[in-house]
Motif scaffolding. Structure first.
Motif, PDB file in Angstrom:
ATOM      1  N   LEU A  35      56.917  20.659  31.759  1.00 33.61           N
ATOM      2  CA  LEU A  35      56.574  21.291  30.483  1.00 33.61           C
ATOM      3  C   LEU A  35      57.789  21.743  29.685  1.00 33.61           C
ATOM      4  CD1 LEU A  35      53.472  23.422  31.566  1.00 33.61           C
ATOM      5  CD2 LEU A  35      53.517  21.207  30.393  1.00 33.61           C
ATOM      6  N   ASP A  39      45.299  25.818  31.537  1.00 29.69           N
ATOM      7  CA  ASP A  39      46.030  25.366  30.353  1.00 29.69           C
ATOM      8  C   ASP A  39      47.317  24.629  30.725  1.00 29.69           C
ATOM      9  OD1 ASP A  39      44.033  26.508  28.852  1.00 29.69           O
ATOM     10  OD2 ASP A  39      45.205  28.270  28.265  1.00 29.69           O
ATOM     11  N   ASP A  50      48.195  20.846  29.770  1.00 34.14           N
ATOM     12  CA  ASP A  50      49.390  20.544  28.979  1.00 34.14           C
ATOM     13  C   ASP A  50      50.319  19.572  29.701  1.00 34.14           C
ATOM     14  OD1 ASP A  50      48.470  22.243  27.020  1.00 34.14           O
ATOM     15  OD2 ASP A  50      49.803  23.908  27.530  1.00 34.14           O
ATOM     16  N   GLY A  72      42.599  19.321  25.289  1.00 29.69           N
ATOM     17  CA  GLY A  72      42.938  19.750  26.643  1.00 29.69           C
ATOM     18  C   GLY A  72      41.816  19.381  27.591  1.00 29.69           C
TER      19      GLY A  72
END
Length: 201
Positions: free
Chosen positions: A84, A142, A146, A173
């Motif tokens: 990320l 989340d 992601d 998502g």
């Protein structure tokens, strides 16, 4: 490539005084108690799971083993680089209760001593503990979305034991299915039938 310490080796270390990259985090090695994860460069420490929690993960793996397609493999309790953040910036690493990955990814991890990468994960599984409900249902939900992990299964051990299957739904998502109790059956990402009540043995 990140060279990780050999499995089973643990040492004491102090919490770093700066935000860590994924490479710096991997170089820390294992702690002698509990486990750690990396969230936006910050080391987050967690206590060791309970016996009930560990037994459920083991029993889940046993059910999956005979049903997985030949190209897939499962691994409990191991670090995943969520990817990320760009290399060199504060990173993200989680240690899910169980991963379903491609066998070639497992071979790479074994050979290189590296972490799994989010792109190699087909399903990530978290077993909810009393103190992890918000993290598992919201924060990790989340983060895994992601990271592009296609499927996330949340198993809640509160009786009746339940499983929420989440799958990628494009820009939105994860889309979450209704919680299932008793028997969980699906055809995606592979055909599988899980006796959830058997995880309570």
């Amino acid at each position: 490539m990140i060279a990780l310490p050999k499995p089973g080796t643990a040492r004491r270390w102090e919490i770093p005084d700066h935000l860590l990259t994924i490479e710096e985090y991997a170089a820390l090695g294992e702690t002698d108690t509990g486990f750690t994860e990396l969230v936006e460069g910050r080391v987050v420490m967690s206590p060791s799971p309970s016996r009930k929690h560990n037994k459920a993960a083991y029993l889940l793996g046993r059910q999956l083993e005979s049903q997985l397609p030949a190209e897939l493999d499962f691994t409990p309790d191991i670090d995943v680089d969520l990817g990320l953040a760009p290399r060199g910036e504060p990173g993200f690493s989680r240690r899910p209760d169980l991963l379903i990955t491609y066998r070639e990814a497992s071979a790479r991890v074994d050979e290189e001593g590296d972490m799994y990468r989010a792109a190699e994960v087909v399903v990530v599984v978290e077993i909810v503990s009393p103190g992890s409900k918000r993290t598992d249902y919201q924060v990790k939900h989340d983060e895994y979305a992601d990271a592009g992990i296609p499927h996330y299964w949340i198993i809640d051990m509160s009786e009746p034991i339940s499983l929420v299957a989440c799958h990628q739904a494009g820009e939105f998502g994860y889309m979450d299915a209704a919680a299932v109790t008793g028997t969980f059956t699906t055809d995606v990402p592979f055909p599988v039938k899980l006796d959830l009540n058997a995880l309570l043995d």
